[in-house]
Design an enzyme around this catalytic site. Sequence first.
Site, PDB file in Angstrom:
ATOM      1  N   CYS A 148      17.799 -33.032  12.386  1.00 61.09           N
ATOM      2  CA  CYS A 148      18.528 -32.145  11.474  1.00 61.09           C
ATOM      3  C   CYS A 148      17.763 -31.938  10.177  1.00 61.09           C
ATOM      4  O   CYS A 148      17.873 -30.903   9.529  1.00 61.09           O
ATOM      5  CB  CYS A 148      19.910 -32.705  11.183  1.00 61.09           C
ATOM      6  SG  CYS A 148      19.885 -34.301  10.326  1.00 61.09           S
TER       7      CYS A 148
ATOM      8  N   HIS B 153      23.389 -37.751   8.344  1.00 58.67           N
ATOM      9  CA  HIS B 153      23.227 -36.393   8.862  1.00 58.67           C
ATOM     10  C   HIS B 153      23.034 -35.428   7.701  1.00 58.67           C
ATOM     11  O   HIS B 153      23.580 -35.627   6.610  1.00 58.67           O
ATOM     12  CB  HIS B 153      24.466 -36.008   9.674  1.00 58.67           C
ATOM     13  CG  HIS B 153      24.325 -34.713  10.425  1.00 58.67           C
ATOM     14  ND1 HIS B 153      23.266 -34.444  11.263  1.00 58.67           N
ATOM     15  CD2 HIS B 153      25.127 -33.614  10.467  1.00 58.67           C
ATOM     16  CE1 HIS B 153      23.430 -33.245  11.780  1.00 58.67           C
ATOM     17  NE2 HIS B 153      24.540 -32.718  11.317  1.00 58.67           N
TER      18      HIS B 153
ATOM     19  N   ASN C 110      27.135 -27.127   9.306  1.00 59.96           N
ATOM     20  CA  ASN C 110      26.704 -28.207  10.181  1.00 59.96           C
ATOM     21  C   ASN C 110      25.809 -27.620  11.273  1.00 59.96           C
ATOM     22  O   ASN C 110      26.193 -26.664  11.949  1.00 59.96           O
ATOM     23  CB  ASN C 110      27.935 -28.878  10.804  1.00 59.96           C
ATOM     24  CG  ASN C 110      27.571 -30.001  11.753  1.00 59.96           C
ATOM     25  OD1 ASN C 110      26.438 -30.445  11.800  1.00 59.96           O
ATOM     26  ND2 ASN C 110      28.554 -30.454  12.521  1.00 59.96           N
TER      27      ASN C 110
END
Length: 702
Positions: A73, A235, A260
């Site tokens: 990510c 994250h 996200n």
Amino acid sequence: MTILDMEIPKKKLFEDPGFPASSTSLFSNYSTPIAKFRSKITWLRPQEISRSPRLFPENPQDGKIKQGLLGDCWFLCACEALRKNRQLLDKVIPPDQDLWTQSGYLRCRFWKFGQWVEVIIDDRLPCISRRLCFSRCRSEEVFWLPLLEKAYAKLHGCYEKLWAGQVCEALVDITGGLADRWTLKCYRENNEKNSHFCLSEKSKFELMKDLNDKSFISCSVHGSAKGSSERAEFHAFSVTDVKQVNGLNGTYVNLLKIRNMWDRQCWNGSWQAGGDGWKTLDPAITTALQSAAEDGEFWVEEHEFFQDFDELTVGYPINMEGHILSLLTGKSLRHTLQLSGQWVKGLSAGGCRNNSSFCANPKFWLRILDPGEVVLTILQKKHDSSNRNDKACWSEKAAMHCQNIEEDLTTDVRQQKRYRAIGLHVWKVEKKRFNLQKTVAKTPTISTECHTYDREVKLHCDLTPGYYLVIPSTFMKDEDGHFLLRAFSTSKISLSVVKATHPFTQLEENSEGEWEIMQFTDSWISGKSAGGSRNFPTYSTNPHLPFSILSETGIGNVRITLCQESVDGQFLPIGFHVYQAHGKNLNQASPQLLQPVVACVPHRYIQEMTQLCTLPTGNYEIIPSTYLPNSEAQFTVTVETKIDRKPFQSQENLGQTINEVSYTSVMQRSKNKSCLRTGRYFKESASLHTVMDKEPINLLLL
């Protein structure tokens, strides 16, 4: 058999021998959860995945980023910066590659330790059940993202080495610029300043609102937070919008829209769908904001954001001319210089100021010609720790969150990176010749608050004209390492290496003397700044690069180098002329009517050309050019000017030898004996006698 009956052989598509379609390109040590899928992964080309594959979408929404099984990510968030800046995207994925499906290869470029490097890949991509298993775009007919991810994996060695990292590092790799990380916890506690710079005039929210359309902003979490149980740990998210809207009863509400990369909702705070937060807004505003949030996006109120998120990463904006802009003032840091250096055990690895050997570290002269805003950075090369036993391992829980895997895993998720703890100190020096011992014993003009295990550390400040001594160091002495010193300024600067003899040896005169270095990076752009040679009337549109000679230093006092970047491996015919500017600036309208004082011609098909010349004191301008107008390329001009300062001896003794003390902050191990890699800081006290431990940093993001 006739010709019509013969089977016409198909053109063989490119297959990259350096990054084959095999497990060696996927795994380094099978240490991440993707290893469990190794028997299911196959390699397919875009035309085997989609009926009509294309590199970029016609509708920008189709090119939106989605994360797959790989815990990268941090890289995918940084790729959002490319979607906001087409000029930057063309830099990373050069245009005119629309026929890549017919050749099977693609060219990408990344910034690596001071220069742009080209990475060529074939277009075979990892798939499971004929679908991409790692990153993909919202439309599975668009392939710029998975191909760029593959090129980045090749740059690192394999896909598995992209598991976990820092958004700011990926931002630098794809922009060649700068990025800052702001720890939000210290603002919640309200007892510390940010380690890079202090936001005294603008609140963090106001700054984000100003930067929203100019730069890229990412936020991240390092653990579970109250009210967000569905949100994964460790994250990274992207901040897609920052707004101040009118609330009821004449109040204002500050909102941030977060995305996200999994493209699904993961927020159940007060501003979730149907949450109490929306009751404070007019229903029409609520409807407009909620309809603007697409899949994977959610709104968070300012207080809630600073309460529940742990870190913010902001990329420095880059303007159309390719210059970096200051985060705080928006001014163009158009004067950029960089020099490489090395810490060598027993020679130039002196450690921090707690050590009597501090002055053995590499030293640099920074000369500020006019008052201005300056950013100094030290970027270190990754230290190979593959054979060490002190590798940090990753939280299995974080890995499972990232892939939505439910069962337990027995393989440690090991960290792939290791950096030295580094810091940077700067002293202003009033005279060209000075006492080194007395200088470093004083409080630095500016310095990093502590040594940190970051890949790059920064100083952001306003500096007055004069000479500055810059000393980068590792915290522990005798630690080998390579580094890159970078300087960005709103005003003219020069940067040079301090040439000093080995400690405890006699000072010897260097017949070559010292050279100050000034470097310009610019581009010839068709229709704007690619004016061609003096044979053409558009010559004056070429870039004009000013520099000054401030003192007489004899014959051969200036060395000018023009270096161009290749275009598809080819070089343009290039040359340059130097003109004396008797006023403040050269006559921009018709410089071809003036007589140059230096002419490095004829134009030649060469990457780099250098001219040594003798120039008296005065102001000058360099005009680099291609032979023909509208020939595009990026180039760098380096001006080395001999100065009359003699090198000094680097022998130094701070007095009493101070023992090194270090404390390592380690997170508590989880039940399955896995632990999270922590970044360690070491802070030097004013008396140089105390080493302080601080909260762990550098939590890598999945």
